[in-house]
Design a protein around this motif. Structure first.
Motif, PDB file in Angstrom:
ATOM      1  N   ALA A 497       0.817  -1.218   0.000  1.00 21.47           N
ATOM      2  CA  ALA A 497       0.000   0.000   0.000  1.00 21.47           C
ATOM      3  C   ALA A 497       0.847   1.263   0.000  1.00 21.47           C
ATOM      4  N   HIS A 498       0.286   2.320  -0.574  1.00 18.83           N
ATOM      5  CA  HIS A 498       0.897   3.644  -0.494  1.00 18.83           C
ATOM      6  C   HIS A 498       0.626   4.270   0.870  1.00 18.83           C
ATOM      7  N   GLN A 499      -0.508   3.922   1.468  1.00 15.86           N
ATOM      8  CA  GLN A 499      -0.936   4.477   2.745  1.00 15.86           C
ATOM      9  C   GLN A 499      -1.459   3.327   3.599  1.00 15.86           C
ATOM     10  N   HIS A 500      -1.147   3.358   4.882  1.00 13.95           N
ATOM     11  CA  HIS A 500      -1.538   2.250   5.758  1.00 13.95           C
ATOM     12  C   HIS A 500      -2.275   2.833   6.964  1.00 13.95           C
ATOM     13  N   LEU A 501      -3.538   2.456   7.136  1.00 11.62           N
ATOM     14  CA  LEU A 501      -4.343   2.875   8.272  1.00 11.62           C
ATOM     15  C   LEU A 501      -4.540   1.693   9.209  1.00 11.62           C
ATOM     16  N   HIS A 502      -4.369   1.951  10.497  1.00  7.88           N
ATOM     17  CA  HIS A 502      -4.487   0.882  11.492  1.00  7.88           C
ATOM     18  C   HIS A 502      -5.660   1.187  12.420  1.00  7.88           C
ATOM     19  N   ILE A 503      -6.496   0.191  12.645  1.00  9.57           N
ATOM     20  CA  ILE A 503      -7.651   0.327  13.523  1.00  9.57           C
ATOM     21  C   ILE A 503      -7.412  -0.523  14.762  1.00  9.57           C
ATOM     22  N   GLU A 504      -7.691   0.055  15.922  1.00  6.15           N
ATOM     23  CA  GLU A 504      -7.590  -0.721  17.154  1.00  6.15           C
ATOM     24  C   GLU A 504      -8.721  -0.333  18.100  1.00  6.15           C
ATOM     25  N   LYS A 505      -9.080  -1.264  18.936  1.00 13.51           N
ATOM     26  CA  LYS A 505     -10.161  -1.068  19.893  1.00 13.51           C
ATOM     27  C   LYS A 505      -9.572  -0.875  21.282  1.00 13.51           C
ATOM     28  N   GLN A 506     -10.013   0.177  21.944  1.00 12.76           N
ATOM     29  CA  GLN A 506      -9.518   0.492  23.283  1.00 12.76           C
ATOM     30  C   GLN A 506     -10.683   0.450  24.274  1.00 12.76           C
ATOM     31  N   SER A 507     -10.458  -0.193  25.405  1.00 15.25           N
ATOM     32  CA  SER A 507     -11.522  -0.358  26.402  1.00 15.25           C
ATOM     33  C   SER A 507     -11.033   0.073  27.779  1.00 15.25           C
ATOM     34  N   ASP A 508     -11.965   0.590  28.578  1.00 15.16           N
ATOM     35  CA  ASP A 508     -11.700   0.847  29.994  1.00 15.16           C
ATOM     36  C   ASP A 508     -12.937   0.395  30.772  1.00 15.16           C
ATOM     37  N   ASP A 509     -13.013   0.792  32.000  1.00 16.43           N
ATOM     38  CA  ASP A 509     -14.126   0.336  32.825  1.00 16.43           C
ATOM     39  C   ASP A 509     -15.454   0.949  32.423  1.00 16.43           C
ATOM     40  N   HIS A 510     -15.413   2.011  31.625  1.00 13.49           N
ATOM     41  CA  HIS A 510     -16.630   2.750  31.313  1.00 13.49           C
ATOM     42  C   HIS A 510     -17.102   2.573  29.861  1.00 13.49           C
ATOM     43  N   ALA A 511     -16.193   2.401  28.916  1.00 16.53           N
ATOM     44  CA  ALA A 511     -16.603   2.367  27.508  1.00 16.53           C
ATOM     45  C   ALA A 511     -15.550   1.681  26.650  1.00 16.53           C
ATOM     46  N   THR A 512     -15.988   1.326  25.461  1.00 18.57           N
ATOM     47  CA  THR A 512     -15.106   0.763  24.443  1.00 18.57           C
ATOM     48  C   THR A 512     -15.134   1.693  23.245  1.00 18.57           C
ATOM     49  N   ARG A 513     -13.935   2.027  22.760  1.00 17.78           N
ATOM     50  CA  ARG A 513     -13.841   2.961  21.653  1.00 17.78           C
ATOM     51  C   ARG A 513     -12.918   2.402  20.579  1.00 17.78           C
ATOM     52  N   THR A 514     -13.201   2.821  19.342  1.00 16.17           N
ATOM     53  CA  THR A 514     -12.348   2.445  18.217  1.00 16.17           C
ATOM     54  C   THR A 514     -11.545   3.668  17.793  1.00 16.17           C
ATOM     55  N   GLN A 515     -10.261   3.467  17.584  1.00 11.15           N
ATOM     56  CA  GLN A 515      -9.376   4.517  17.110  1.00 11.15           C
ATOM     57  C   GLN A 515      -8.722   4.070  15.806  1.00 11.15           C
ATOM     58  N   MET A 516      -8.435   5.024  14.962  1.00  6.28           N
ATOM     59  CA  MET A 516      -7.747   4.720  13.708  1.00  6.28           C
ATOM     60  C   MET A 516      -6.634   5.744  13.520  1.00  6.28           C
ATOM     61  N   ALA A 517      -5.495   5.268  13.039  1.00  4.05           N
ATOM     62  CA  ALA A 517      -4.356   6.157  12.838  1.00  4.05           C
ATOM     63  C   ALA A 517      -3.607   5.770  11.568  1.00  4.05           C
ATOM     64  N   GLN A 518      -3.023   6.792  10.928  1.00  3.37           N
ATOM     65  CA  GLN A 518      -2.173   6.523   9.777  1.00  3.37           C
ATOM     66  C   GLN A 518      -0.776   6.187  10.288  1.00  3.37           C
ATOM     67  N   LEU A 519      -0.234   5.092   9.780  1.00  2.00           N
ATOM     68  CA  LEU A 519       1.045   4.594  10.264  1.00  2.00           C
ATOM     69  C   LEU A 519       2.203   5.183   9.476  1.00  2.00           C
ATOM     70  N   ASP A 520       3.278   5.511  10.198  1.00  2.00           N
ATOM     71  CA  ASP A 520       4.519   5.866   9.513  1.00  2.00           C
ATOM     72  C   ASP A 520       5.285   4.579   9.239  1.00  2.00           C
ATOM     73  N   ASP A 521       6.503   4.702   8.707  1.00  2.00           N
ATOM     74  CA  ASP A 521       7.249   3.487   8.338  1.00  2.00           C
ATOM     75  C   ASP A 521       7.478   2.580   9.541  1.00  2.00           C
ATOM     76  N   ALA A 522       7.830   3.177  10.690  1.00  2.00           N
ATOM     77  CA  ALA A 522       8.077   2.356  11.879  1.00  2.00           C
ATOM     78  C   ALA A 522       6.796   1.665  12.328  1.00  2.00           C
ATOM     79  N   GLY A 523       5.692   2.409  12.284  1.00  2.00           N
ATOM     80  CA  GLY A 523       4.410   1.820  12.662  1.00  2.00           C
ATOM     81  C   GLY A 523       4.001   0.722  11.707  1.00  2.00           C
ATOM     82  N   ARG A 524       4.302   0.910  10.426  1.00  2.00           N
ATOM     83  CA  ARG A 524       3.952  -0.119   9.443  1.00  2.00           C
ATOM     84  C   ARG A 524       4.731  -1.400   9.708  1.00  2.00           C
TER      85      ARG A 524
END
Length: 557
Positions: A497-524
């Motif tokens: 890919a030319h661009q890489h987006l990563h989705i992850e789910k984060q949870s705590d005692d109160h809620a669950t949320r989805t976050q998405m971020a564009q990855l740099d080379d190290a993240g990829r």
């Protein structure tokens, strides 16, 4: 292409703003992280059905918007221009309330969900292993072949001819179905007009006949009275002239000095005698020159009787017959002219039919020539995708009934196993096979036309190894012609890919949320390593991921 996607209070996303680039974008994340949320939000912006279940728990509404760059999308710009909407931007927005109601906007103007769907078809095409409705639709097959043939304008012109032909044929049928009624009316009118022609009533004739009838009916009485009046004037013994003569003679002999005072009266008597003589002559002339004519009276009575009879027959007053005659004659002329109009419609219908058939034949010939080339090109791509033993064909068969697009049925067919006859994609290909067939077709189609944004949802399911790398290469190659977004579980695909987006789910005692971020080379590298070896990242998997990314990017150049 899609340049921005904004998500508010949708599913388990509270706020998410994403920017997209041209080329190929890989979307990855662990199972259940929420990759489907992104596609669901995009689908709602494109007019998919909404329900209250998509609204984040505790929120009043979900607010979703997608912004597209339509600089090169003439079809989309024309769609907006036809509705007097700005064409320099394309912002599609959808709001879904917790009660399930939804509203839609295009460039800030309220619209229907159908409008979102219609415009979305000009901009984006979504493919998944479970939903290949477009590819399973033979209308899509025909459009793909027509794009490859490069005669879309000719097909549009043919559709316009078909509309004209259809409209004219409906008019002709309606006129033909009413022809029996028209002929019956025409026959009645012809009889009525002929009857009135024979009557030949003139504009002032009725008044004249009534006056003549009145005169003729009392002529004998008038002659008797005129004779009596004449006799009263000049009877030898008792007539007015005799008496007046005697009075004048006697007065003129009056003696005495008062005679002069009677001169005026004497003059008046002389004048009266002259007037009375003239009246007597006129009366005698009238009596002598006038004859009783019973036959004329009978004719007048008969003529008036016929006029009144025909007036009663038409339920009009006798004085209205002249106007009625004119109206009926004009209506008859119009109906008789209908035969010419029907013949003109038939001639124009034959002309349009021949124009349509000539144009449809030329288009069919082009489709037949293009079908073999298109099939060969798709076959080559299928071989790269690990389906070298499959046989792909484009079948163009004639239709008996003219259609707006022509007289052809276009069917994309495949045989997954050697020796088996080809059959329509919907009846043969499995989900994984259909995904690869779709990818192969899109790669070929990209070389013939400008594509919309393409979204591939896990088209790599069921493949691995070298074939997976080939899928990634083809997606990247497709990204050179259009914007490509792919949801994938394969590192071989994501690495391309030319661009890489990563989705992850984060949870705590109160809620669950989805976050998405564009990855740099190290993240990829870290994400590729996770996809290669699981949650625990070893030096070996990181090195492998680093090598895979470097190799994919260098191969692309």
């Amino acid at each position: 292409m899609l340049i921005q996607l904004a998500i508010r209070d949708f599913a388990i996303v509270d706020t998410l703003d994403l920017d997209f680039q041209a080329g190929m974008t890989a979307i990855t994340g662990e199972t259940g992280a929420g990759k489907s949320i992104l596609l669901g939000a995009l689908g709602l912006c494109l007019g998919e059905r909404a329900d209250a279940g998509g609204v984040r728990h505790g929120a009043e509404r979900a607010d979703l918007s997608a912004r597209f760059d339509i600089t090169a999308r003439e079809e989309a710009r024309a769609w907006l221009a036809d509705r007097e909407l700005p064409v320099d931007d394309c912002l599609m927005r959808r709001v879904v309330t917790a009660s399930g109601r939804s509203k839609a906007w295009i460039n800030g103007q309220p619209c229907t969900v159908a409008d979102l769907r219609e415009l979305g078809e000009c901009l984006i095409d979504v493919h998944s292993q479970h939903a290949h409705q477009a590819l399973l639709n033979e209308e899509t097959h025909r459009r793909l072949l027509d794009d490859a043939a490069g005669h879309r304008q000719e097909v549009d012109a043919l559709a316009a001819l078909h509309r004209q032909w259809h409209t004219l044929r409906r008019q002709y049928r309606e006129r033909s179905e009413n022809d029996e009624e028209r002929q019956a009316r025409s026959q009645l009118l012809r009889y009525q007009v002929e009857e009135l022609d024979q009557l030949d009533l003139q504009p002032d004739e009725l008044v004249e006949l009534e006056q003549e009838q009145e005169t003729l009916a009392h002529l004998e009485e008038t002659l008797h009275e005129a004779q009596f009046a004449a006799d009263s004037c000049d009877h030898e013994e008792s007539g007015a002239l005799t008496l007046l003569g005697q009075a004048t003679l006697r007065l003129s002999r009056t003696p005495g000095s008062d005679r002069g005072s009677l001169a005026e009266a004497l003059g008046m008597l002389n004048d009266a005698q002259i007037q009375l003589e003239e009246a007597a002559r006129e009366l005698h002339h009238y009596v002598e020159s006038t004859e009783l004519d019973p036959q004329r009276l009978a004719w007048v009575d008969e003529r008036l009787g016929e006029i009144h009879r025909i007036a009663r027959k038409h339920h009009v007053m006798p004085e209205e017959l002249v106007d009625l005659h004119q109206r009926l004659r004009q209506e008859l002329e119009t109906l008789d002219g209908g035969d010419d109009d029907l013949e003109t419609l038939r001639s124009r219908l034959d002309e349009l039919r021949q124009q349509y058939r000539d144009a449809a034949r030329r288009i069919s010939e082009t489709r037949q020539r293009t079908a073999e080339t298109f099939a060969t090109q798709v076959q080559e791509q299928l071989a790269f995708l690990g389906m070298g033993k499959a046989h792909f064909a484009v079948e163009v068969t004639p239709l008996d009934t003219p259609q707006p697009h022509g007289m052809d049925r276009v069917s994309l067919q495949i045989s997954a196993n050697p020796g088996q006859p080809t059959r329509p994609l919907a009846k043969v290909a499995s989900g994984g096979e259909l995904s690869r067939v779709s990818l192969a077709i899109q790669v070929v189609a990209a070389s013939h036309s400008t594509l919309a944004t393409l979204v591939f949802d896990e088209v790599d399911v069921g493949i691995s190894g070298a074939t997976a790398e080939i899928v990634g290469q083809l997606l990247r190659r497709l990204g050179a012609h259009a914007q490509v977004m792919t949801v994938t579980h394969l590192p071989q695909v994501a690495a391309q890919a030319h661009q890489h987006l990563h989705i992850e789910k984060q949870s705590d005692d109160h809620a669950t949320r989805t976050q998405m971020a564009q990855l740099d080379d190290a993240g990829r590298v870290r994400e590729l390593a996770r996809m290669l070896g699981g949650v625990k990242l070893s030096d070996r998997t990181l090195a492998h991921a680093r090598e895979m990314l470097a190799a994919s990017q260098s191969a692309a150049h």
